[in-house]
Design a protein around this motif. Structure first.
Motif, PDB file in Angstrom:
ATOM      1  N   SER A   1     -16.785  19.747  26.331  1.00  7.08           N
ATOM      2  CA  SER A   1     -17.866  20.035  27.517  1.00  7.08           C
ATOM      3  C   SER A   1     -18.628  21.286  27.123  1.00  7.08           C
ATOM      4  N   ASP A   2     -19.688  21.754  27.741  1.00  9.70           N
ATOM      5  CA  ASP A   2     -20.372  22.902  27.330  1.00  9.70           C
ATOM      6  C   ASP A   2     -20.472  23.394  25.786  1.00  9.70           C
ATOM      7  N   LEU A   3     -21.049  22.108  25.027  1.00  9.26           N
ATOM      8  CA  LEU A   3     -21.168  22.404  23.871  1.00  9.26           C
ATOM      9  C   LEU A   3     -22.529  23.390  23.399  1.00  9.26           C
ATOM     10  N   GLU A   4     -22.399  24.150  22.767  1.00 14.74           N
ATOM     11  CA  GLU A   4     -23.604  25.083  22.211  1.00 14.74           C
ATOM     12  C   GLU A   4     -23.618  24.741  20.693  1.00 14.74           C
ATOM     13  N   VAL A   5     -24.792  24.535  20.016  1.00 14.35           N
ATOM     14  CA  VAL A   5     -24.820  24.281  18.442  1.00 14.35           C
ATOM     15  C   VAL A   5     -25.991  25.192  18.121  1.00 14.35           C
ATOM     16  N   GLN A   6     -25.639  26.203  17.019  1.00 13.75           N
ATOM     17  CA  GLN A   6     -26.785  27.127  16.516  1.00 13.75           C
ATOM     18  C   GLN A   6     -26.522  26.970  14.922  1.00 13.75           C
ATOM     19  N   LEU A   7     -27.432  27.472  14.296  1.00 18.89           N
ATOM     20  CA  LEU A   7     -27.332  27.516  12.861  1.00 18.89           C
ATOM     21  C   LEU A   7     -26.462  28.757  12.288  1.00 18.89           C
ATOM     22  N   GLU A   8     -25.584  28.554  11.364  1.00 14.85           N
ATOM     23  CA  GLU A   8     -24.809  29.592  11.141  1.00 14.85           C
ATOM     24  C   GLU A   8     -25.825  30.605  10.610  1.00 14.85           C
ATOM     25  N   PRO A   9     -25.439  32.006  10.846  1.00 11.83           N
ATOM     26  CA  PRO A   9     -26.305  33.154  10.539  1.00 11.83           C
ATOM     27  C   PRO A   9     -26.480  33.037   9.008  1.00 11.83           C
ATOM     28  N   GLN A  10     -25.407  33.007   8.150  1.00 10.08           N
ATOM     29  CA  GLN A  10     -25.569  33.307   6.505  1.00 10.08           C
ATOM     30  C   GLN A  10     -26.346  32.170   6.069  1.00 10.08           C
ATOM     31  N   TRP A  11     -26.252  30.800   6.546  1.00  7.06           N
ATOM     32  CA  TRP A  11     -27.087  29.635   6.277  1.00  7.06           C
ATOM     33  C   TRP A  11     -28.636  29.914   6.518  1.00  7.06           C
ATOM     34  N   GLN A  12     -28.647  30.513   7.599  1.00  7.88           N
ATOM     35  CA  GLN A  12     -30.140  30.870   8.030  1.00  7.88           C
ATOM     36  C   GLN A  12     -30.828  31.673   7.018  1.00  7.88           C
ATOM     37  N   GLN A  13     -30.028  32.956   6.914  1.00  6.89           N
ATOM     38  CA  GLN A  13     -30.479  33.927   5.889  1.00  6.89           C
ATOM     39  C   GLN A  13     -30.832  33.265   4.458  1.00  6.89           C
ATOM     40  N   MET A  14     -30.044  32.255   3.971  1.00  9.96           N
ATOM     41  CA  MET A  14     -30.318  31.704   2.702  1.00  9.96           C
ATOM     42  C   MET A  14     -31.477  31.123   2.775  1.00  9.96           C
ATOM     43  N   ILE A  15     -31.527  30.300   3.816  1.00 10.05           N
ATOM     44  CA  ILE A  15     -32.777  29.219   3.815  1.00 10.05           C
ATOM     45  C   ILE A  15     -33.929  30.072   4.205  1.00 10.05           C
ATOM     46  N   ASP A  16     -33.981  31.152   4.920  1.00 10.10           N
ATOM     47  CA  ASP A  16     -35.406  32.221   4.984  1.00 10.10           C
ATOM     48  C   ASP A  16     -35.574  32.652   3.709  1.00 10.10           C
ATOM     49  N   ALA A  17     -34.447  32.844   2.777  1.00 13.61           N
ATOM     50  CA  ALA A  17     -35.013  33.640   1.617  1.00 13.61           C
ATOM     51  C   ALA A  17     -35.422  32.667   0.557  1.00 13.61           C
ATOM     52  N   GLY A  18     -35.494  31.419   0.864  1.00 14.89           N
ATOM     53  CA  GLY A  18     -35.927  30.671   0.082  1.00 14.89           C
ATOM     54  C   GLY A  18     -35.188  29.614  -0.489  1.00 14.89           C
ATOM     55  N   TRP A  19     -33.808  29.612  -0.405  1.00 13.27           N
ATOM     56  CA  TRP A  19     -33.105  28.750  -1.156  1.00 13.27           C
ATOM     57  C   TRP A  19     -33.127  27.322  -0.495  1.00 13.27           C
ATOM     58  N   GLN A  20     -33.051  26.437  -1.521  1.00 13.20           N
ATOM     59  CA  GLN A  20     -33.189  24.981  -0.960  1.00 13.20           C
ATOM     60  C   GLN A  20     -31.838  24.262  -1.441  1.00 13.20           C
ATOM     61  N   PRO A  21     -31.320  23.521  -0.381  1.00 13.65           N
ATOM     62  CA  PRO A  21     -30.002  23.100  -0.784  1.00 13.65           C
ATOM     63  C   PRO A  21     -30.236  21.752  -1.407  1.00 13.65           C
ATOM     64  N   PRO A  22     -29.337  20.996  -2.325  1.00 18.73           N
ATOM     65  CA  PRO A  22     -29.582  19.956  -2.927  1.00 18.73           C
ATOM     66  C   PRO A  22     -29.658  18.677  -1.936  1.00 18.73           C
ATOM     67  N   ASP A  23     -29.384  18.843  -0.867  1.00 17.25           N
ATOM     68  CA  ASP A  23     -29.363  17.677   0.193  1.00 17.25           C
ATOM     69  C   ASP A  23     -30.404  18.192   1.395  1.00 17.25           C
ATOM     70  N   MET A  24     -31.516  17.462   1.482  1.00 21.21           N
ATOM     71  CA  MET A  24     -32.507  17.692   2.409  1.00 21.21           C
ATOM     72  C   MET A  24     -31.942  17.817   4.020  1.00 21.21           C
ATOM     73  N   ARG A  25     -31.055  17.196   4.069  1.00 19.76           N
ATOM     74  CA  ARG A  25     -30.512  17.305   5.371  1.00 19.76           C
ATOM     75  C   ARG A  25     -29.275  18.381   5.732  1.00 19.76           C
TER      76      ARG A  25
END
Length: 165
Positions: free
Chosen positions: A92-116
């Motif tokens: 119960s009470d689940l909260e889901v957020q993007l992992e901060p390091q992942w968010q930083q890599m995406i914000d820096a322009g990195w694109q993962p090989p899998d679009m999802r």
């Protein structure tokens, strides 16, 4: 199979509920392993050996000694003890957020090989019931998701960094 979700957060929440809502007397680890295969996504991140890409989810959850990570799931012998005692778990009470390091890599322009692909941090409450006794435990866990192997939509790559308080 779990219902499809249009968002990474939605998938992660539905997956974790499916994973951790367990009635041990009515579900076997073998059945859970088959369910994990149905819900998996391959690990397509750079540097992951091809032989491990299809096994990351089941290994991280059912044989975590290989990765050195803790699993939220009990080992096989404890699963049997829980089954005999009629133990049930639910979340119960689940909260889901993007992992901060992942968010930083995406914000820096990195694109993962899998679009999802995404890495999510989940916090919540795990209730453990045995007979009339209920214990609530706060937990956090990291869930990596990607494109499902067996259907269109999201699937789960791996589960890591399990912590209880």
């Amino acid at each position: 199979m779990l219902p499809l979700s249009g968002t990474p957060e939605g998938w992660t929440e539905v997956f974790l509920k499916g994973l951790l809502d367990i009635h041990f007397a009515h579900q076997s680890r073998i059945a859970l392993a088959a369910w994990l295969v149905a819900e998996e996504a391959p690990d397509l991140m750079p540097g992951i050996p091809p032989a491990f890409q299809d096994r990351a989810l089941t290994v991280t959850l059912l044989d975590p000694g290989i990765t050195g990570q803790l699993s939220p799931l009990p080992p096989a012998n404890q699963w049997l003890v829980y089954a005999k005692a009629g133990v049930r778990w639910w979340t119960s009470d689940l909260e889901v957020q993007l992992e901060p390091q992942w968010q930083q890599m995406i914000d820096a322009g990195w694109q993962p090989p899998d679009m999802r692909a995404a890495v999510e941090v989940v916090t919540g409450t795990l209730t453990v019931a045995e007979g009339t006794t209920k214990t609530k435990r706060r937990f956090s866990v990291v869930v990596q998701i990607g494109s499902a192997r067996w259907r269109h939509g999201y699937g789960t790559v791996l589960v890591s960094d399990w912590k209880e308080s």
